[in-house]
Design an enzyme around this catalytic site. Structure first.
Site, short mmCIF file in Angstrom:
data_model
loop_
_atom_site.label_atom_id
_atom_site.label_comp_id
_atom_site.label_asym_id
_atom_site.label_seq_id
_atom_site.Cartn_x
_atom_site.Cartn_y
_atom_site.Cartn_z
N ARG A 82 17.78 12.61 -5.06
CA ARG A 82 18.16 11.22 -4.80
C ARG A 82 19.63 11.00 -5.14
O ARG A 82 20.18 9.95 -4.82
CB ARG A 82 17.34 10.26 -5.69
CG ARG A 82 15.94 9.90 -5.19
CD ARG A 82 15.89 8.48 -4.78
NE ARG A 82 14.77 7.60 -5.02
CZ ARG A 82 13.48 7.77 -4.93
NH1 ARG A 82 12.97 8.93 -4.69
NH2 ARG A 82 12.65 6.79 -5.09
N LYS B 30 7.27 9.49 7.17
CA LYS B 30 7.49 10.61 6.25
C LYS B 30 6.17 11.16 5.71
O LYS B 30 5.98 12.37 5.64
CB LYS B 30 8.36 10.14 5.08
CG LYS B 30 9.52 11.04 4.85
CD LYS B 30 10.54 10.52 3.88
CE LYS B 30 10.09 9.39 2.99
NZ LYS B 30 10.62 9.47 1.62
N ARG C 156 -0.32 -5.76 3.74
CA ARG C 156 0.15 -5.42 2.39
C ARG C 156 1.15 -6.47 1.94
O ARG C 156 2.04 -6.83 2.70
CB ARG C 156 0.88 -4.06 2.44
CG ARG C 156 -0.02 -2.92 2.03
CD ARG C 156 0.58 -1.57 2.25
NE ARG C 156 2.02 -1.47 1.96
CZ ARG C 156 2.69 -0.34 2.08
NH1 ARG C 156 2.08 0.76 2.48
NH2 ARG C 156 3.98 -0.28 1.83
N ARG D 165 14.37 -2.96 0.69
CA ARG D 165 13.98 -1.54 0.58
C ARG D 165 14.81 -0.68 1.53
O ARG D 165 15.23 0.42 1.18
CB ARG D 165 12.48 -1.38 0.91
CG ARG D 165 11.55 -2.01 -0.12
CD ARG D 165 10.17 -1.39 -0.14
NE ARG D 165 9.44 -1.37 1.11
CZ ARG D 165 8.55 -2.29 1.50
NH1 ARG D 165 8.30 -3.35 0.75
NH2 ARG D 165 7.91 -2.17 2.64
N ARG E 201 2.86 -4.45 10.42
CA ARG E 201 1.70 -3.61 10.08
C ARG E 201 0.57 -4.43 9.47
O ARG E 201 0.78 -5.28 8.62
CB ARG E 201 2.16 -2.54 9.09
CG ARG E 201 1.06 -1.68 8.51
CD ARG E 201 1.63 -0.46 7.87
NE ARG E 201 2.65 -0.79 6.86
CZ ARG E 201 3.45 0.11 6.30
NH1 ARG E 201 3.36 1.38 6.65
NH2 ARG E 201 4.34 -0.23 5.41
#
Ligand code: AMP
Length: 249
Positions: free
Chosen positions: A105, A30, A192, A204, A144
């Site tokens: 949202r 995004k 992260r 999430r 990642r």
């Protein structure tokens, strides 16, 4: 009709703003695609999360209340959120449209937005849904890893030039830890902390599904949703987005 009274193509394009809602699970790209749309179409990227975070330094009661809500992980009320969006949409740089990210949202926010735009003689151009298989979304986050200079790698899809392994916790108290280094320099790569927890990533993704599903249904009924296959590479996804926007504007 004399040709001088026929509006030029540029004039027609200028009259209707580009109001694009960008949706997609984490890892769908995004951020990078919002930047592409911003640069290509010259409209600002408006993220309500960023707008709220930018209020951190303010000491007025409203800003403080927002910080408390964000810390708790809950949603800011529709009323406050809509007001912040209204203020942002009235800035001069948003005169020709915006890319909305993280907003709406809730269906109530969606309804408010549509009414607000109608009041300006505008309407939503499209709802772009960056479609990504959830297992891929998981792997993009879980795999990642980045270098100190910000180069990004992924153990599943972009591991040329790195060496990696999962190291068991000797006491088996914690899940195995990912260790990765750059082959060329031996530099240790960084993960992260919120990508290191499979549990947190799944949570999430779950929250995303719960909150966006009703909105997708809401906009689908209005025929506004356009799905873009986000599993392709960045360039290909950008081309597809461009094709979709040019076809609906
Ligand atoms: P984000 O960066 O989009 O994940 O947003 C960070 C936080 O800001 C969220 O957890 C909410 O507390 C708040 N927030 C952002 N966008 C909205 C929205 N459209 N409605 C309500 N709260 C929001």
């Amino acid at each position: 009709m004399p040709t001088s009274t026929i509006p030029k193509k540029e004039t027609i394009l200028k009259m209707a703003g580009l109001y694009i809602i960008l949706m997609g699970v984490q890892g769908a790209g995004k951020g990078v695609q919002a930047a592409f749309i911003r640069d290509h179409y010259g409209i600002p990227h408006v993220s309500t999360g960023d707008l709220f975070r930018a209020m951190k330094t303010r000491t007025d009661p409203l800003a403080q209340q927002i910080q408390e809500i964000m810390k708790s992980g809950k949603l800011v009320s529709d009323e406050i959120t809509n007001e912040v969006v209204r203020e942002r949409l009235e800035q001069p740089d948003a005169a020709n449209g915006v890319i909305l990210d993280g907003y709406p949202r809730t269906p109530a926010q969606a309804e408010w937005l549509e009414q607000y735009l109608a009041g300006r003689g505008e309407k939503l151009t499209t709802v772009l849904l960056l479609d990504l298989d959830l297992y891929q979304a998981f792997r993009r986050a879980f795999g990642r890893i980045t270098s100190a200079s910000g180069e990004s790698y992924n153990i599943y899809s972009n591991a040329d030039g790195i060496e990696w392994q999962f190291v068991e916790d000797p006491n088996k108290q914690y899940p195995p830890r990912l260790e990765a280094t750059l082959k060329a320099t031996g530099e240790k790569l960084i993960r992260r902390p919120d990508d290191a927890s499979a549990h947190a990533i799944i949570q999430r993704i779950d929250t995303y599904l719960e909150t966006t599903q009703p909105l997708i249904e809401y906009f689908e009924k209005k025929g506004l949703v356009r799905r873009v296959d986000a599993s392709k590479d960045i360039e290909a996804v950008s081309r597809e987005i461009e094709r979709v926007i040019d076809s609906v504007r």
